[in-house]
Design a protein around this motif. Structure first.
Motif, PDB file in Angstrom:
ATOM      1  N   ARG A   1      -4.629   7.085   7.308  1.00 16.77           N
ATOM      2  CA  ARG A   1      -3.447   7.462   6.522  1.00 16.77           C
ATOM      3  C   ARG A   1      -3.846   7.580   5.053  1.00 16.77           C
ATOM      4  O   ARG A   1      -4.645   6.784   4.557  1.00 16.77           O
ATOM      5  CB  ARG A   1      -2.323   6.423   6.657  1.00 16.77           C
ATOM      6  CG  ARG A   1      -1.663   6.366   8.007  1.00 16.77           C
ATOM      7  CD  ARG A   1      -0.440   5.447   7.985  1.00 16.77           C
ATOM      8  NE  ARG A   1      -0.795   4.050   7.742  1.00 16.77           N
ATOM      9  CZ  ARG A   1      -0.352   3.328   6.734  1.00 16.77           C
ATOM     10  NH1 ARG A   1       0.460   3.877   5.821  1.00 16.77           N
ATOM     11  NH2 ARG A   1      -0.720   2.062   6.586  1.00 16.77           N
ATOM     12  N   TYR A   2      -3.242   8.558   4.345  1.00 15.47           N
ATOM     13  CA  TYR A   2      -3.518   8.769   2.927  1.00 15.47           C
ATOM     14  C   TYR A   2      -2.246   9.247   2.228  1.00 15.47           C
ATOM     15  O   TYR A   2      -1.356   9.807   2.860  1.00 15.47           O
ATOM     16  CB  TYR A   2      -4.635   9.807   2.728  1.00 15.47           C
ATOM     17  CG  TYR A   2      -5.948   9.407   3.363  1.00 15.47           C
ATOM     18  CD1 TYR A   2      -6.930   8.758   2.638  1.00 15.47           C
ATOM     19  CD2 TYR A   2      -6.197   9.677   4.714  1.00 15.47           C
ATOM     20  CE1 TYR A   2      -8.130   8.375   3.230  1.00 15.47           C
ATOM     21  CE2 TYR A   2      -7.387   9.297   5.319  1.00 15.47           C
ATOM     22  CZ  TYR A   2      -8.348   8.645   4.571  1.00 15.47           C
ATOM     23  OH  TYR A   2      -9.525   8.268   5.170  1.00 15.47           O
ATOM     24  N   LYS A   3      -2.184   9.015   0.924  1.00 11.86           N
ATOM     25  CA  LYS A   3      -1.056   9.470   0.117  1.00 11.86           C
ATOM     26  C   LYS A   3      -1.424  10.770  -0.588  1.00 11.86           C
ATOM     27  O   LYS A   3      -2.369  10.817  -1.387  1.00 11.86           O
ATOM     28  CB  LYS A   3      -0.687   8.415  -0.934  1.00 11.86           C
ATOM     29  CG  LYS A   3       0.162   7.271  -0.407  1.00 11.86           C
ATOM     30  CD  LYS A   3       1.615   7.713  -0.262  1.00 11.86           C
ATOM     31  CE  LYS A   3       2.485   6.524   0.158  1.00 11.86           C
ATOM     32  NZ  LYS A   3       3.892   6.930   0.313  1.00 11.86           N
ATOM     33  N   THR A   4      -0.676  11.827  -0.316  1.00 11.81           N
ATOM     34  CA  THR A   4      -0.934  13.111  -0.972  1.00 11.81           C
ATOM     35  C   THR A   4      -0.489  13.056  -2.425  1.00 11.81           C
ATOM     36  O   THR A   4       0.593  12.551  -2.732  1.00 11.81           O
ATOM     37  CB  THR A   4      -0.194  14.245  -0.256  1.00 11.81           C
ATOM     38  OG1 THR A   4      -0.552  14.239   1.125  1.00 11.81           O
ATOM     39  CG2 THR A   4      -0.544  15.594  -0.861  1.00 11.81           C
TER      40      THR A   4
ATOM     41  N   TYR B   1      -4.859   5.958  -8.661  1.00  4.22           N
ATOM     42  CA  TYR B   1      -6.008   6.185  -7.796  1.00  4.22           C
ATOM     43  C   TYR B   1      -5.842   5.623  -6.390  1.00  4.22           C
ATOM     44  O   TYR B   1      -6.472   6.109  -5.456  1.00  4.22           O
ATOM     45  CB  TYR B   1      -7.272   5.592  -8.427  1.00  4.22           C
ATOM     46  CG  TYR B   1      -7.626   6.236  -9.741  1.00  4.22           C
ATOM     47  CD1 TYR B   1      -8.196   7.503  -9.795  1.00  4.22           C
ATOM     48  CD2 TYR B   1      -7.357   5.587 -10.950  1.00  4.22           C
ATOM     49  CE1 TYR B   1      -8.511   8.098 -10.994  1.00  4.22           C
ATOM     50  CE2 TYR B   1      -7.666   6.180 -12.161  1.00  4.22           C
ATOM     51  CZ  TYR B   1      -8.247   7.439 -12.182  1.00  4.22           C
ATOM     52  OH  TYR B   1      -8.550   8.025 -13.381  1.00  4.22           O
ATOM     53  N   TYR B   2      -5.042   4.603  -6.214  1.00  7.95           N
ATOM     54  CA  TYR B   2      -4.831   4.067  -4.864  1.00  7.95           C
ATOM     55  C   TYR B   2      -3.389   3.578  -4.709  1.00  7.95           C
ATOM     56  O   TYR B   2      -2.680   3.326  -5.697  1.00  7.95           O
ATOM     57  CB  TYR B   2      -5.831   2.958  -4.522  1.00  7.95           C
ATOM     58  CG  TYR B   2      -5.804   1.744  -5.412  1.00  7.95           C
ATOM     59  CD1 TYR B   2      -4.834   0.745  -5.270  1.00  7.95           C
ATOM     60  CD2 TYR B   2      -6.778   1.561  -6.387  1.00  7.95           C
ATOM     61  CE1 TYR B   2      -4.816  -0.381  -6.067  1.00  7.95           C
ATOM     62  CE2 TYR B   2      -6.773   0.433  -7.194  1.00  7.95           C
ATOM     63  CZ  TYR B   2      -5.787  -0.528  -7.031  1.00  7.95           C
ATOM     64  OH  TYR B   2      -5.774  -1.637  -7.836  1.00  7.95           O
TER      65      TYR B   2
ATOM     66  N   ILE C   1      -6.222   6.634  -1.531  1.00 15.99           N
ATOM     67  CA  ILE C   1      -6.477   5.733  -0.407  1.00 15.99           C
ATOM     68  C   ILE C   1      -5.346   4.711  -0.346  1.00 15.99           C
ATOM     69  O   ILE C   1      -4.670   4.438  -1.344  1.00 15.99           O
ATOM     70  CB  ILE C   1      -7.838   5.026  -0.542  1.00 15.99           C
ATOM     71  CG1 ILE C   1      -7.915   4.254  -1.868  1.00 15.99           C
ATOM     72  CG2 ILE C   1      -8.973   6.015  -0.422  1.00 15.99           C
ATOM     73  CD1 ILE C   1      -9.167   3.415  -2.020  1.00 15.99           C
ATOM     74  N   ILE C   2      -5.122   4.138   0.833  1.00 18.39           N
ATOM     75  CA  ILE C   2      -4.043   3.173   1.043  1.00 18.39           C
ATOM     76  C   ILE C   2      -4.641   1.802   1.345  1.00 18.39           C
ATOM     77  O   ILE C   2      -5.470   1.664   2.256  1.00 18.39           O
ATOM     78  CB  ILE C   2      -3.122   3.622   2.189  1.00 18.39           C
ATOM     79  CG1 ILE C   2      -2.454   4.960   1.824  1.00 18.39           C
ATOM     80  CG2 ILE C   2      -2.055   2.562   2.483  1.00 18.39           C
ATOM     81  CD1 ILE C   2      -1.586   5.528   2.941  1.00 18.39           C
ATOM     82  N   ILE C   3      -4.214   0.804   0.593  1.00 14.88           N
ATOM     83  CA  ILE C   3      -4.669  -0.570   0.782  1.00 14.88           C
ATOM     84  C   ILE C   3      -3.681  -1.273   1.705  1.00 14.88           C
ATOM     85  O   ILE C   3      -2.484  -1.380   1.390  1.00 14.88           O
ATOM     86  CB  ILE C   3      -4.753  -1.319  -0.565  1.00 14.88           C
ATOM     87  CG1 ILE C   3      -5.482  -0.473  -1.608  1.00 14.88           C
ATOM     88  CG2 ILE C   3      -5.419  -2.668  -0.376  1.00 14.88           C
ATOM     89  CD1 ILE C   3      -6.827  -0.002  -1.205  1.00 14.88           C
ATOM     90  N   THR C   4      -4.158  -1.750   2.837  1.00 19.34           N
ATOM     91  CA  THR C   4      -3.259  -2.354   3.835  1.00 19.34           C
ATOM     92  C   THR C   4      -3.305  -3.876   3.847  1.00 19.34           C
ATOM     93  O   THR C   4      -2.391  -4.509   4.387  1.00 19.34           O
ATOM     94  CB  THR C   4      -3.604  -1.836   5.245  1.00 19.34           C
ATOM     95  OG1 THR C   4      -4.992  -2.116   5.517  1.00 19.34           O
ATOM     96  CG2 THR C   4      -3.373  -0.335   5.336  1.00 19.34           C
TER      97      THR C   4
ATOM     98  N   GLN D   1     -11.202  -0.297  -7.695  1.00 18.68           N
ATOM     99  CA  GLN D   1     -10.908   0.795  -8.622  1.00 18.68           C
ATOM    100  C   GLN D   1     -12.018   1.849  -8.599  1.00 18.68           C
ATOM    101  O   GLN D   1     -11.742   3.052  -8.600  1.00 18.68           O
ATOM    102  CB  GLN D   1     -10.738   0.234 -10.042  1.00 18.68           C
ATOM    103  CG  GLN D   1     -10.320   1.259 -11.086  1.00 18.68           C
ATOM    104  CD  GLN D   1      -8.851   1.605 -11.025  1.00 18.68           C
ATOM    105  OE1 GLN D   1      -8.114   1.093 -10.182  1.00 18.68           O
ATOM    106  NE2 GLN D   1      -8.407   2.475 -11.899  1.00 18.68           N
ATOM    107  N   ASP D   2     -13.265   1.414  -8.549  1.00 22.08           N
ATOM    108  CA  ASP D   2     -14.390   2.349  -8.520  1.00 22.08           C
ATOM    109  C   ASP D   2     -14.405   3.160  -7.225  1.00 22.08           C
ATOM    110  O   ASP D   2     -14.704   4.368  -7.236  1.00 22.08           O
ATOM    111  CB  ASP D   2     -15.711   1.596  -8.678  1.00 22.08           C
ATOM    112  CG  ASP D   2     -15.903   1.052 -10.078  1.00 22.08           C
ATOM    113  OD1 ASP D   2     -15.159   1.477 -10.984  1.00 22.08           O
ATOM    114  OD2 ASP D   2     -16.784   0.192 -10.266  1.00 22.08           O
ATOM    115  N   ILE D   3     -14.092   2.525  -6.117  1.00 22.14           N
ATOM    116  CA  ILE D   3     -14.038   3.243  -4.837  1.00 22.14           C
ATOM    117  C   ILE D   3     -12.975   4.333  -4.891  1.00 22.14           C
ATOM    118  O   ILE D   3     -13.212   5.481  -4.497  1.00 22.14           O
ATOM    119  CB  ILE D   3     -13.747   2.266  -3.681  1.00 22.14           C
ATOM    120  CG1 ILE D   3     -14.961   1.367  -3.420  1.00 22.14           C
ATOM    121  CG2 ILE D   3     -13.375   3.019  -2.410  1.00 22.14           C
ATOM    122  CD1 ILE D   3     -14.701   0.258  -2.417  1.00 22.14           C
ATOM    123  N   ALA D   4     -11.798   3.967  -5.384  1.00 18.21           N
ATOM    124  CA  ALA D   4     -10.688   4.922  -5.439  1.00 18.21           C
ATOM    125  C   ALA D   4     -10.999   6.085  -6.381  1.00 18.21           C
ATOM    126  O   ALA D   4     -10.711   7.247  -6.069  1.00 18.21           O
ATOM    127  CB  ALA D   4      -9.415   4.208  -5.872  1.00 18.21           C
TER     128      ALA D   4
END
Length: 275
Positions: free
Chosen positions: A223-226, A141-142, A183-186, A163-166
């Motif tokens: 930025r996001y991961k496809t 999920y993230y 989503i990407i956690i920075t 986890q719920d957000i993702a």
């Protein structure tokens, strides 16, 4: 006559009971064969009585049609049209990111101290405090970015929130028929040594950061991961579109009083602290 004598007269043995029952059955069979009209009359009377409580044939047909109609045409909902096809939900985003997510560091710090842990000196200390912190790694999920100034640990409360957000972001993309992205956690938890390094080359870095307490994450919005299978070429989606969807999810979480959120313009992220 004594009680014992009465009991002996009234007592019926098993064999006598079976004999009596057999005689009654044979007697009723003889009556049915000899007088069949009696049985027919009883059946017709029972039918006429029960018909008063049953709906008419036309009523039965109308009920069957109603049931058939209700099965073929589902009730319209957020996810399905009346014909059963999926609803393509619109993207609403938020009117203004700064207004929707205004929670400054001093506001977030109150919740960070309430729900967080005592700051750790370095990563080794964080690894030893497994009773208070959980490891955060990339999952379906993230995606956790290459962390340079933080370590991948959170308090369980914050880990559940992330986890719920993702997952909600995934669900929103699906109902809006947008190709899935992670989503990407920075940035996650910062040790004291991480904060010192940041402050040596970034004067804006605060010494009393919410990240110190394991309650805070930064989620990138540009930025996001496809999500695609090997060799698959998914439809391209603008980052702005994904940002709008993510803002809807975060706004719902904030309205549910689950977190504080600050829209960071220069860092390109949503700064989120669990409540």
């Amino acid at each position: 006559m004594t009680k014992n004598e009465v009991y002996k007269i009234m007592k019926i043995s098993k064999n006598r009971f079976l004999q009596g029952f057999g005689i009654i059955v044979v007697f009723l069979g003889i009556i049915r064969c000899s007088f069949p009209n009696v049985v027919k009359t009883h059946i017709s009377v029972s039918k006429s009585d029960s018909s008063c409580n049953k709906p008419t044939e036309s009523a039965n047909k109308s009920i069957e049609k109603t049931d058939e109609f209700s099965l073929k045409i589902p009730v319209a909902s957020k996810f399905f049209n009346k014909d059963g096809s999926l609803v393509k939900n619109k993207i609403y985003s938020v009117p203004n990111f700064g207004i929707a997510f205004p929670d400054q560091n001093d506001v977030q710090l109150i919740s960070a101290k309430k729900y967080g842990v005592n700051p750790v000196q370095n990563r080794n200390e964080a690894e030893q405090r497994i009773g208070e912190l959980v490891y955060i790694g990339s999952n379906p999920y993230y995606y956790v970015d290459n962390l340079k100034s933080s370590i991948p640990y959170l308090v369980p409360r914050a880990a559940v929130l992330l986890q719920d957000i993702a997952r909600n972001f995934f669900d929103s993309l699906q109902v809006k028929r947008i190709p899935l992205h992670k989503i990407i956690i920075t940035s996650v938890m910062r040790s004291k040594s991480d904060v010192q390094k940041l402050r040596s080359h970034n004067g804006n870095a605060t010494q009393n950061s919410c990240h110190l307490y394991g309650t805070t994450v930064d989620v990138c919005y540009n930025r996001y991961k496809t999500v695609e299978a090997p060799g698959e070429n998914r439809r391209k989606v603008r980052n702005d579109t994904l940002k709008w969807v993510l803002s809807e999810v975060l706004n719902d979480m904030r309205e549910q009083n689950r977190c504080h959120i600050k829209y960071e313009v220069h860092q390109g992220c949503f700064h989120i602290t669990v409540k």
